[in-house]
Design a protein around this motif. Structure first.
Motif, PDB file in Angstrom:
ATOM      1  N   ALA A  37      -6.726   7.453  -8.073  1.00  0.00           N
ATOM      2  CA  ALA A  37      -6.206   6.655  -9.193  1.00  0.00           C
ATOM      3  C   ALA A  37      -7.283   6.518 -10.264  1.00  0.00           C
ATOM      4  O   ALA A  37      -6.997   6.567 -11.459  1.00  0.00           O
ATOM      5  CB  ALA A  37      -5.753   5.286  -8.707  1.00  0.00           C
ATOM      6  N   MET A  60      -2.910   1.957 -12.070  1.00  0.00           N
ATOM      7  CA  MET A  60      -2.736   3.377 -11.833  1.00  0.00           C
ATOM      8  C   MET A  60      -2.276   3.482 -10.381  1.00  0.00           C
ATOM      9  O   MET A  60      -2.984   3.040  -9.480  1.00  0.00           O
ATOM     10  CB  MET A  60      -4.071   4.078 -12.061  1.00  0.00           C
ATOM     11  CG  MET A  60      -3.977   5.561 -12.236  1.00  0.00           C
ATOM     12  SD  MET A  60      -2.812   6.111 -13.503  1.00  0.00           S
ATOM     13  CE  MET A  60      -3.751   5.834 -15.006  1.00  0.00           C
ATOM     14  N   TYR A  61      -1.073   4.005 -10.159  1.00  0.00           N
ATOM     15  CA  TYR A  61      -0.487   3.901  -8.820  1.00  0.00           C
ATOM     16  C   TYR A  61       0.071   5.239  -8.348  1.00  0.00           C
ATOM     17  O   TYR A  61       0.583   6.025  -9.134  1.00  0.00           O
ATOM     18  CB  TYR A  61       0.610   2.834  -8.826  1.00  0.00           C
ATOM     19  CG  TYR A  61       0.852   2.242  -7.459  1.00  0.00           C
ATOM     20  CD1 TYR A  61       0.058   1.204  -6.991  1.00  0.00           C
ATOM     21  CD2 TYR A  61       1.850   2.748  -6.625  1.00  0.00           C
ATOM     22  CE1 TYR A  61       0.256   0.672  -5.728  1.00  0.00           C
ATOM     23  CE2 TYR A  61       2.049   2.216  -5.365  1.00  0.00           C
ATOM     24  CZ  TYR A  61       1.259   1.177  -4.925  1.00  0.00           C
ATOM     25  OH  TYR A  61       1.449   0.656  -3.668  1.00  0.00           O
ATOM     26  N   ARG A  62      -0.035   5.447  -7.034  1.00  0.00           N
ATOM     27  CA  ARG A  62       0.462   6.688  -6.440  1.00  0.00           C
ATOM     28  C   ARG A  62       1.984   6.745  -6.489  1.00  0.00           C
ATOM     29  O   ARG A  62       2.656   5.745  -6.250  1.00  0.00           O
ATOM     30  CB  ARG A  62       0.024   6.780  -4.973  1.00  0.00           C
ATOM     31  CG  ARG A  62      -1.405   7.225  -4.761  1.00  0.00           C
ATOM     32  CD  ARG A  62      -1.766   7.138  -3.297  1.00  0.00           C
ATOM     33  NE  ARG A  62      -1.601   5.778  -2.808  1.00  0.00           N
ATOM     34  CZ  ARG A  62      -1.072   5.464  -1.638  1.00  0.00           C
ATOM     35  NH1 ARG A  62      -0.651   6.390  -0.817  1.00  0.00           N
ATOM     36  NH2 ARG A  62      -0.974   4.211  -1.268  1.00  0.00           N
ATOM     37  N   GLY A 114       0.797  -1.218   0.000  1.00  0.00           N
ATOM     38  CA  GLY A 114       0.000   0.000   0.000  1.00  0.00           C
ATOM     39  C   GLY A 114       0.833   1.271   0.000  1.00  0.00           C
ATOM     40  O   GLY A 114       0.291   2.363  -0.133  1.00  0.00           O
ATOM     41  N   HIS A 129      -0.211  10.345  -9.779  1.00  0.00           N
ATOM     42  CA  HIS A 129      -0.442   8.953 -10.151  1.00  0.00           C
ATOM     43  C   HIS A 129       0.286   8.648 -11.442  1.00  0.00           C
ATOM     44  O   HIS A 129       0.368   9.493 -12.324  1.00  0.00           O
ATOM     45  CB  HIS A 129      -1.938   8.668 -10.311  1.00  0.00           C
ATOM     46  CG  HIS A 129      -2.644   8.514  -9.006  1.00  0.00           C
ATOM     47  ND1 HIS A 129      -3.047   9.578  -8.256  1.00  0.00           N
ATOM     48  CD2 HIS A 129      -2.995   7.400  -8.315  1.00  0.00           C
ATOM     49  CE1 HIS A 129      -3.619   9.150  -7.144  1.00  0.00           C
ATOM     50  NE2 HIS A 129      -3.610   7.826  -7.161  1.00  0.00           N
ATOM     51  N   PRO A 187      -5.463  -0.655  -3.742  1.00  0.00           N
ATOM     52  CA  PRO A 187      -6.124  -0.055  -2.593  1.00  0.00           C
ATOM     53  C   PRO A 187      -5.337   1.127  -2.016  1.00  0.00           C
ATOM     54  O   PRO A 187      -4.116   1.163  -2.127  1.00  0.00           O
ATOM     55  CB  PRO A 187      -6.176  -1.206  -1.580  1.00  0.00           C
ATOM     56  CG  PRO A 187      -5.160  -2.180  -2.027  1.00  0.00           C
ATOM     57  CD  PRO A 187      -4.989  -2.014  -3.495  1.00  0.00           C
ATOM     58  N   ASP A 188      -6.057   2.057  -1.419  1.00  0.00           N
ATOM     59  CA  ASP A 188      -5.376   3.147  -0.717  1.00  0.00           C
ATOM     60  C   ASP A 188      -5.044   2.689   0.709  1.00  0.00           C
ATOM     61  O   ASP A 188      -5.240   1.532   1.053  1.00  0.00           O
ATOM     62  CB  ASP A 188      -6.215   4.433  -0.743  1.00  0.00           C
ATOM     63  CG  ASP A 188      -7.513   4.317   0.058  1.00  0.00           C
ATOM     64  OD1 ASP A 188      -7.650   3.375   0.872  1.00  0.00           O
ATOM     65  OD2 ASP A 188      -8.399   5.174  -0.126  1.00  0.00           O
ATOM     66  N   ASP A 225      -8.369   3.207  -4.648  1.00  0.00           N
ATOM     67  CA  ASP A 225      -7.865   4.576  -4.659  1.00  0.00           C
ATOM     68  C   ASP A 225      -8.668   5.424  -5.661  1.00  0.00           C
ATOM     69  O   ASP A 225      -8.501   5.295  -6.867  1.00  0.00           O
ATOM     70  CB  ASP A 225      -6.384   4.513  -5.049  1.00  0.00           C
ATOM     71  CG  ASP A 225      -5.697   5.873  -5.029  1.00  0.00           C
ATOM     72  OD1 ASP A 225      -6.399   6.887  -4.860  1.00  0.00           O
ATOM     73  OD2 ASP A 225      -4.467   5.901  -5.188  1.00  0.00           O
TER      74      ASP A 225
END
Lengths: 409, 519
Positions: free
Chosen positions: B224, A397-399, A366, A385, B214-215, B221
């Motif tokens: 996202a 799609m990722y932070r 996470g 993102h 997931p956040d 998210d």
């Protein structure tokens, strides 16, 4: 059915996950410096750590490599990174006492951060060496926590010095694979400020740089160090490419190549996944170097930061980088050739593409992907993102954020 | 009790049972049925039909007879009874551990309806006039599921949940194509904790799949999603609650973000046990949804079909439903095959009729209030079990304790302490007559296990299940090697699972087994 079948225990164990990368708990620590008490922190800087990175030397071990790096235009950055950690520490826990070594092995960084350090009776060599690090660790007495700035080689030296207290690494090396490092200098400072005596064991791993330069990756475990028990902020031991999912690097490479457009320059970072991209293009790209391709041709292999600055200049350029498993770094670890200046050029004309298997993303537990080029302004350019290619016609799609963003000094 | 050696059958009262069952699984060492074949043996001697033989065209005639096993009735029966004894399932075990697969009790009375000649002897080519009853069952179940989901129409043709998801993505594709956006909208967005069939079906249908992770709170998210939607978005395919058992309270925002970009929103309700009668897909704005009849409506699982799936759609997607559809003109039921925009057949004829009959019988037995009570009981059971599980040292539920009908737990704490993996705990639990499933891959929750008690299980069942896990966790601390050596009381002790992951080895049929391993 959602649950198709139970998977084999062996297959699952081979997957990188928090289970495999998290430090394991250790015996409770001795004296507990709680928030109110004055903390005494030791500081040891390996001033040449990381110097080989921007020069494409894959590491900085040994005087010859360090000289070569200086000749290729690299400037040492470990001292600045240590200063950043101390600055955050003092901001969050004013009154903390810093004990360190005279000169570039700590004193300069402590003073740059506004501290008035106590100095050990120790005169390091010039330039300093592994022996000086070991001696400094041995000389550190009556401290609550030892901060050291360096890479995996420095962590090994600290281990050799048998520290008498918990330690925490400030990442400043080319290879930062060991679990004893904080995510960033600022995170190291914040973790040190919040240290309450609880510790965990973390692994020290290192590569043989000679074989690493020849393109083989294989970290060895050297031992464990006691670190503050603040797991989320530690890197976690790096998890290598998973053998549990054969073909996934090929599948990712297929997607990368399918997305390539004519006339666009692609900077391929190091790693097995980007290597697969080169293989799919039929080009002799390097496993650990940064390579540049365009229109199916290899423009330049294993480039230095300086060369890259020129190559990223003309026309649309994209960086294609992989994720360091277990840690989430996409910039600033093993690909220092993509320096802040290079990144700024790339982000102005093209963009960043990240490659990772779903397993690698899952293994981050996470946590976001991280950029740590050393220049928060450059890191911020990629924040938000990012599309992470996880397979053929598959992405997540990722932070992503700057490693210093969460814990500003 | 007395000085006799061994157990006495004569003494009364019978000694009380120990807290943990002294279970031992049957072990028949049973050969594969093909290996038991003997030439000339048969179950039934069919009398001569008394009608002349018909000459079949050469194109449909076999060159040689099929290699079916030749066995007597008794031996066939005995074979399958033995296999059934070497099994764990709802009918003899506390099957709360199949996680997302939802093992609930299927009332036996419903099998009597299915075995009734009126259903069992139906022929798919019978004229409509002679099958009004079964068409009525289809029509009424469709109306009931439309009410439960809030959707405009429902197709019962898909033979499984995944087939229903495939029907949905086929309708999504047809919808965008009908608007001239088929080529442009080539991306489907899903989430990491959604039913993986969404990603699989979308990919099979030719879409590029974007997964949202997931956040930090375990929700997909939403930022996202914001970054992912655009002119290429065909649909969001999402499960809620996800496999974690966490219900996404911002689901309407997810739907409106996708609608804002011109995409469709498709709700995976494979497992609706936590929400029956409480929330509806249409009320959150979804355009499509589906149910697995075997997860929520009590029909048997069937491993990829013939099970039962239901696809529900809003009015604007109704023209694309699989066909033919069952229609009612007020006095008579008939099939409508004249649907030019239909995505076509998902299954020959109408679908898996026995499961449609079972699901209809189950819903009718419960009524609307009963369905809501199913959800409430399932959620209550789950929260009770969670309370018991979280009291076991080393077990945890990442992202807090607000769960609906299932929980993806973690043994990370126990693993760090003992080095025993979740799979090993699950296998050792099988020595006490229960089992569990870990998680889809890749594992996001470390050392995962997923429990879903549904409405079927009693408090005593849940207590027993939790006591078994507590016992095994305690064993892991005292004697980890013993746990790692399990199972001891099972049909098979250790199996090498590499054959499951190696296409060169896997053998879903006897023919494949013969070719790959006996050649």
């Amino acid at each position: 059915m959602t649950a198709d079948r139970p998977m084999s225990p062996d297959a699952s164990r081979a997957l990188p996950g928090p289970a495999a990368s998290a430090p394991s708990p250790a015996a409770p620590a001795a004296p507990v410096p709680t928030g109110g008490e004055v903390l005494t922190v030791g500081l040891i800087v390996n001033p040449v750590a990381g110097i080989g990175g921007p020069a494409g030397l894959k590491g900085s071990d040994g005087a010859d490599v360090q000289r070569e790096a200086l000749a290729r235009g690299s400037r040492p950055g470990a001292g600045d990174r240590a200063a950043q950690a101390v600055r955050t520490l003092l901001a969050r826990r004013p009154g903390t006492r810093i004990r360190t070594v005279a000169g570039s092995m700590g004193e300069d960084s402590a003073r740059a951060a506004g501290a008035v350090p106590e100095l050990l009776r120790l005169v390091p060599g010039d330039p300093s060496s592994s022996r000086d690090t070991v001696a400094a660790v041995e000389a550190m007495k009556d401290i609550d926590l030892l901060l050291f700035a360096g890479g995996d080689g420095t962590a090994r030296d600290v281990l050799d010095g048998s520290p008498s207290c918990p330690v925490l690494g400030v990442p400043a090396g080319v290879k930062v694979y060991s679990g004893c490092f904080a995510l960033s200098p600022a995170t190291a400072g914040a973790t040190a400020a919040e240290f309450d005596g609880r510790t965990a064991e973390a692994e020290v791993v290192d590569l043989d740089e000679e074989t690493y330069r020849r393109g083989r990756v294989g970290p060895r475990l050297y031992g464990t160090l006691r670190v503050p028990a603040a797991r989320a902020r530690l890197s976690g031991r790096k998890v290598g490419s998973s053998s549990a999912a054969p073909g996934s690097a090929e599948s990712i490479a297929r997607e990368v190549v399918a997305r390539m457009r004519p006339g666009v320059r692609y900077v391929l970072g190091p790693g097995a996944t980007t290597m697969a991209v080169g293989r799919r293009l039929g080009l002799a790209t390097t496993l650990l170097g940064v390579d540049v391709v365009q229109d199916g041709e290899l423009v330049a292999a294993d480039v230095t930061e300086r060369e890259l600055l020129d190559l990223a200049g003309g026309g649309e350029t994209h960086a294609v980088v992989s994720v360091i498993g277990g840690q989430g770094f996409v910039l600033g670890r093993g690909n220092q050739q993509i320096s802040p200046a290079v990144l700024k050029k790339i982000m102005a004309s093209g963009g960043l593409t990240v490659l990772a298997t779903q397993q690698k993303l899952a293994g981050l537990g996470g946590r976001p992907l991280l950029a740590d080029t050393g220049d928060p302004e450059a890191d911020a350019l990629v924040g938000g993102h990012v599309s992470v290619i996880t397979g053929y016609r598959e992405s997540a799609m990722y932070r992503i954020r700057s490693a210093t963003e969460e814990f500003p000094a | 009790m007395s000085g006799h050696a061994g157990e006495s059958f004569a003494e009364l009262p019978v000694a009380p049972k120990p807290p943990l069952r002294r279970f031992h699984q049957a072990r028949w060492d049973e050969p594969i049925i093909f290996e038991q074949s003997r030439p000339g043996r048969r179950g039934i001697a069919v009398p001569a039909a008394g009608v002349p033989a018909v000459e079949l065209p050469a194109s449909v005639r076999r060159a040689e007879p099929p290699k079916l096993p030749e066995m007597s009735q008794l031996h066939v029966l005995r074979h399958y009874v033995r296999l059934s004894q070497e099994n764990l399932g709802v009918d003899q075990a506390i099957a709360v551990g199949q996680g997302t697969c939802t093992m609930k009790y299927s009332p036996k009375v419903n099998d009597r309806f299915v075995n009734d000649p009126k259903v069992a002897e139906l022929h798919p080519l019978q004229p409509d006039d002679t099958v009004q009853g079964v068409l009525e069952v289809y029509w009424r179940l469709e109306k009931i599921l439309a009410e439960i989901s809030g959707m405009h129409r429902v197709s019962l043709q898909p033979a499984s949940g995944s087939a229903a998801i495939y029907a949905n993505i086929a309708m999504i594709r047809a919808y965008h194509a009908s608007r001239g956006e088929g080529r442009q909208r080539d991306q489907v967005i899903t989430t990491m904790f959604s039913h993986p069939s969404n990603a699989a079906c979308a990919k099979t249908a030719g879409y590029e799949v974007i997964t949202l992770m997931p956040d930090e709170n375990g929700y997909p998210d939403i930022e996202a999603l914001r970054a992912a939607v655009g002119p290429r978005t065909a649909a969001l395919m999402i499960t809620n609650p996800e496999d974690t058992g966490i219900f996404n309270p911002r689901i309407e925002e997810f739907v409106s973000l996708v609608h804002g970009a011109g995409g469709l929103a498709c709700y995976d309700q494979a497992n609706a046990n936590g929400i029956l009668g409480i929330t509806r897909a249409a009320d959150a704005g979804f355009d499509l949804c589906h149910f697995n009849l075997h997860k929520t409506f009590s029909t048997p699982h069937a491993c990829g079909g013939p099970a039962g799936g239901a696809s529900g759609v809003s009015e604007r997607l109704a023209p694309f439903l699989p066909g033919p559809t069952v229609e009612f003109d007020g006095s008579r039921y008939h099939l409508d095959a004249d649907r030019p925009q239909s995505v076509g057949k998902m299954r020959p004829f109408l679908g898996v009729t026995p499961n449609v009959v079972r699901a209809y019988a189950w819903v009718m037995a419960l009524g609307a209030e009963g369905l809501r009570e199913v959800a409430e009981t399932a959620v209550l059971n789950n929260n009770y079990l969670m309370h018991k599980i979280l009291s076991i040292p080393g077990a945890s539920a990442p992202w807090g304790e607000k769960r609906l009908e299932q929980v993806r737990y973690s043994w990370q704490g126990l693993f760090e302490e003992t080095g025993v993996h979740s799979e090993e705990i699950g296998v050792r639990a099988a020595d006490f007559g229960v089992h569990y499933w870990t998680s889809h891959h890749p594992y996001l929750v470390p050392e995962p296990f997923t429990l879903e008690p549904t409405e079927s299980y009693s408090k005593e069942d849940l207590d027993e299940y939790a006591a078994i896990l507590a016992h095994v966790a305690d064993e892991a601390r005292r004697d980890p090697e013993h746990v790692k050596g399990a199972p001891y009381n099972q049909t098979v002790h250790k199996i090498d699972q590499t054959s499951l992951d190696d296409p060169k080895q896997w053998s879903p049929t006897w023919r494949a087994y013969t070719r790959k391993h006996l050649a």
